[in-house]
Design a protein around this motif. Structure first.
Motif, PDB file in Angstrom:
ATOM      1  N   MET A  24       0.772  -0.856   0.204  1.00  0.00           N
ATOM      2  CA  MET A  24       0.479   0.101  -0.428  1.00  0.00           C
ATOM      3  C   MET A  24       0.771   1.302  -0.320  1.00  0.00           C
ATOM      4  N   ALA A  25       2.056   1.096   0.983  1.00  0.00           N
ATOM      5  CA  ALA A  25       2.799   2.056   0.689  1.00  0.00           C
ATOM      6  C   ALA A  25       3.600   3.220  -0.367  1.00  0.00           C
ATOM      7  N   HIS A  26       3.880   1.678  -1.600  1.00  0.00           N
ATOM      8  CA  HIS A  26       4.108   2.173  -2.674  1.00  0.00           C
ATOM      9  C   HIS A  26       3.314   2.556  -3.616  1.00  0.00           C
ATOM     10  N   THR A  27       1.894   1.688  -3.824  1.00  0.00           N
ATOM     11  CA  THR A  27       1.112   2.693  -4.581  1.00  0.00           C
ATOM     12  C   THR A  27       1.082   3.922  -3.938  1.00  0.00           C
ATOM     13  N   LEU A  28       0.871   4.613  -2.664  1.00  0.00           N
ATOM     14  CA  LEU A  28       0.848   5.562  -2.433  1.00  0.00           C
ATOM     15  C   LEU A  28       1.855   6.836  -2.909  1.00  0.00           C
ATOM     16  N   GLU A  29       2.748   5.950  -3.352  1.00  0.00           N
ATOM     17  CA  GLU A  29       4.397   6.640  -4.227  1.00  0.00           C
ATOM     18  C   GLU A  29       3.967   7.307  -5.084  1.00  0.00           C
ATOM     19  N   LEU A  30       2.965   5.367  -5.885  1.00  0.00           N
ATOM     20  CA  LEU A  30       2.542   6.107  -7.276  1.00  0.00           C
ATOM     21  C   LEU A  30       1.286   7.131  -7.186  1.00  0.00           C
ATOM     22  N   PHE A  31       0.308   6.319  -6.763  1.00  0.00           N
ATOM     23  CA  PHE A  31      -0.350   8.071  -6.842  1.00  0.00           C
ATOM     24  C   PHE A  31       0.116   9.509  -6.871  1.00  0.00           C
ATOM     25  N   GLN A  32       1.245   9.057  -5.792  1.00  0.00           N
ATOM     26  CA  GLN A  32       1.777  10.981  -5.586  1.00  0.00           C
ATOM     27  C   GLN A  32       2.561  11.241  -6.608  1.00  0.00           C
ATOM     28  N   ARG A  33       3.431  10.412  -7.296  1.00  0.00           N
ATOM     29  CA  ARG A  33       3.992  11.211  -8.620  1.00  0.00           C
ATOM     30  C   ARG A  33       3.267  11.627  -9.278  1.00  0.00           C
ATOM     31  N   GLN A  34       2.022  10.356  -9.666  1.00  0.00           N
ATOM     32  CA  GLN A  34       0.799  10.729 -11.134  1.00  0.00           C
ATOM     33  C   GLN A  34       0.361  12.317 -10.385  1.00  0.00           C
ATOM     34  N   MET A  35      -0.118  12.482  -9.297  1.00  0.00           N
ATOM     35  CA  MET A  35      -0.535  14.248  -8.806  1.00  0.00           C
ATOM     36  C   MET A  35       0.397  14.838  -9.304  1.00  0.00           C
ATOM     37  N   HIS A  36       1.275  14.911  -9.286  1.00  0.00           N
ATOM     38  CA  HIS A  36       2.932  15.732  -9.702  1.00  0.00           C
ATOM     39  C   HIS A  36       2.746  16.173 -11.218  1.00  0.00           C
ATOM     40  N   VAL A  37       2.415  14.781 -11.862  1.00  0.00           N
ATOM     41  CA  VAL A  37       2.708  15.393 -13.094  1.00  0.00           C
ATOM     42  C   VAL A  37       1.928  15.357 -13.729  1.00  0.00           C
ATOM     43  N   ASP A  38       0.306  14.864 -13.670  1.00  0.00           N
ATOM     44  CA  ASP A  38      -0.744  16.040 -14.087  1.00  0.00           C
ATOM     45  C   ASP A  38      -1.268  16.512 -13.152  1.00  0.00           C
ATOM     46  N   HIS A  39      -0.808  17.584 -11.818  1.00  0.00           N
ATOM     47  CA  HIS A  39      -1.983  18.128 -10.996  1.00  0.00           C
ATOM     48  C   HIS A  39      -3.076  17.047 -10.378  1.00  0.00           C
ATOM     49  N   ASP A  40      -3.507  16.565 -11.316  1.00  0.00           N
ATOM     50  CA  ASP A  40      -4.779  15.331 -10.780  1.00  0.00           C
ATOM     51  C   ASP A  40      -5.635  16.435 -11.317  1.00  0.00           C
ATOM     52  N   PRO A  41      -5.962  17.016 -12.302  1.00  0.00           N
ATOM     53  CA  PRO A  41      -7.430  17.463 -12.175  1.00  0.00           C
ATOM     54  C   PRO A  41      -8.798  17.782 -11.621  1.00  0.00           C
ATOM     55  N   THR A  42      -8.885  16.259 -12.022  1.00  0.00           N
ATOM     56  CA  THR A  42     -10.182  15.043 -11.368  1.00  0.00           C
ATOM     57  C   THR A  42     -10.224  15.582 -10.047  1.00  0.00           C
ATOM     58  N   HIS A  43      -9.306  15.123  -9.701  1.00  0.00           N
ATOM     59  CA  HIS A  43      -8.882  15.374  -7.915  1.00  0.00           C
ATOM     60  C   HIS A  43      -9.090  12.967  -7.572  1.00  0.00           C
ATOM     61  N   ASP A  44      -8.859  12.866  -8.897  1.00  0.00           N
ATOM     62  CA  ASP A  44      -9.666  11.271  -8.550  1.00  0.00           C
ATOM     63  C   ASP A  44      -8.063  10.758  -8.034  1.00  0.00           C
ATOM     64  N   TYR A  45      -6.975  10.112  -8.272  1.00  0.00           N
ATOM     65  CA  TYR A  45      -5.429  10.314  -7.801  1.00  0.00           C
ATOM     66  C   TYR A  45      -5.516  10.554  -6.751  1.00  0.00           C
ATOM     67  N   ARG A  46      -6.002  11.663  -5.511  1.00  0.00           N
ATOM     68  CA  ARG A  46      -5.889  12.024  -4.560  1.00  0.00           C
ATOM     69  C   ARG A  46      -7.394  11.282  -3.744  1.00  0.00           C
ATOM     70  N   LYS A  47      -8.219  11.407  -4.159  1.00  0.00           N
ATOM     71  CA  LYS A  47      -9.784  10.443  -3.482  1.00  0.00           C
ATOM     72  C   LYS A  47      -8.797   8.969  -3.033  1.00  0.00           C
ATOM     73  N   LEU A  48      -8.712   8.749  -4.378  1.00  0.00           N
ATOM     74  CA  LEU A  48      -7.990   6.902  -3.733  1.00  0.00           C
ATOM     75  C   LEU A  48      -6.162   6.233  -3.089  1.00  0.00           C
ATOM     76  N   TYR A  49      -5.702   8.107  -3.435  1.00  0.00           N
ATOM     77  CA  TYR A  49      -4.809   8.614  -2.224  1.00  0.00           C
ATOM     78  C   TYR A  49      -5.083   8.042  -0.539  1.00  0.00           C
ATOM     79  N   VAL A  50      -6.252   8.809  -0.275  1.00  0.00           N
ATOM     80  CA  VAL A  50      -6.780   9.467   1.033  1.00  0.00           C
ATOM     81  C   VAL A  50      -7.129   7.653   1.276  1.00  0.00           C
TER      82      VAL A  50
END
Length: 238
Positions: A24-50
């Protein structure tokens, strides 16, 4: 936290718990990287991160409840509530509290995992059942053949823990859904002896079933998040 309150050393993650936490910690890192790349405009990755952060916390709390239940079980020596001192009855009550908390948390976590899987793989489980459980989500994989490998893993885990999880599930349902004290809950059922005393059920078996429940949750989380990580690396997206 509970270990500190009980005078024990802090937990060092190991075994199935560590593997699940690491996945799960590794998945958090992947979500965080994705949010940094495209800023997560729809907040989908932020939701999954939380949600994933919440699962990490929930697993930690489940393990602590299991530990505390086992801790207080050791302080119960008498085989009957009638033979307990006031102090031992208090220890027994603490055992019951954490045991109940543990088996309720087992299924709460599984349902949260189901929510994550339903969202990521777009299983549309709510079309089948508005308020769905993990096991309903698992059945939805029949319609998502693309993720057949994950479905097989999760079904194998479910089947390998069928007996203890069935018992825990029955106790959870009785605890949550029924208020009739005359019902014979096999967890708290009192067996009369020839002397008229009430005999406790096998507390060691209950603790063992709880530990198996924690293992089942850990293996389910590991399989789910390892698969998510694998898909991410293959497609560089979800």
């Amino acid at each position: 936290m509970l270990r500190t309150l009980l005078g024990e050393k802090p937990r060092i993650n190991e075994g199935k718990l560590k593997v699940a936490m690491d996945a799960m910690a590794h998945t958090l890192e992947l979500f965080q990287r994705q949010m940094h790349v495209d800023h997560d405009p729809t907040h989908d990755y932020r939701k999954l991160y939380v949600w994933t952060q919440g699962l990490i916390s929930s697993l930690d709390e489940l393990e602590q409840s299991c530990f505390a239940a086992a801790h207080f079980r050791k302080k119960v020596v008498a085989g009957s509530t009638d033979d307990m001192t006031a102090t031992e009855k208090a220890e027994y009550a603490r055992y019951v509290y954490f045991y109940k908390d543990g088996f309720i948390r087992c299924f709460a976590i599984l349902d949260k995992v189901g929510t994550v899987l339903n969202e990521i793989f777009q299983l549309n489980t709510s079309n089948t059942k508005a308020h769905f459980s993990y096991f309903t989500v698992l059945r939805q994989f029949d319609y998502a053949r693309e993720h057949h490998d994950l479905a097989l893993q999760l079904i194998q885990i479910k089947d390998s823990y069928r007996e203890p999880m069935s018992k825990l599930r029955k106790r959870r349902n009785m605890e949550i859904h029924y208020m009739n004290s005359e019902m014979n809950d096999d967890l708290w059922q009192l067996h009369q002896t020839l002397q008229g005393k009430v005999k406790l059920e096998d507390l060691n078996q209950h603790v063992q079933e709880m530990r198996q429940g924690v293992d089942m949750v850990c293996e389910t989380l590991t399989a789910s998040y390892s698969y998510i990580n694998k898909i991410w690396k293959r497609n560089n997206s979800l």
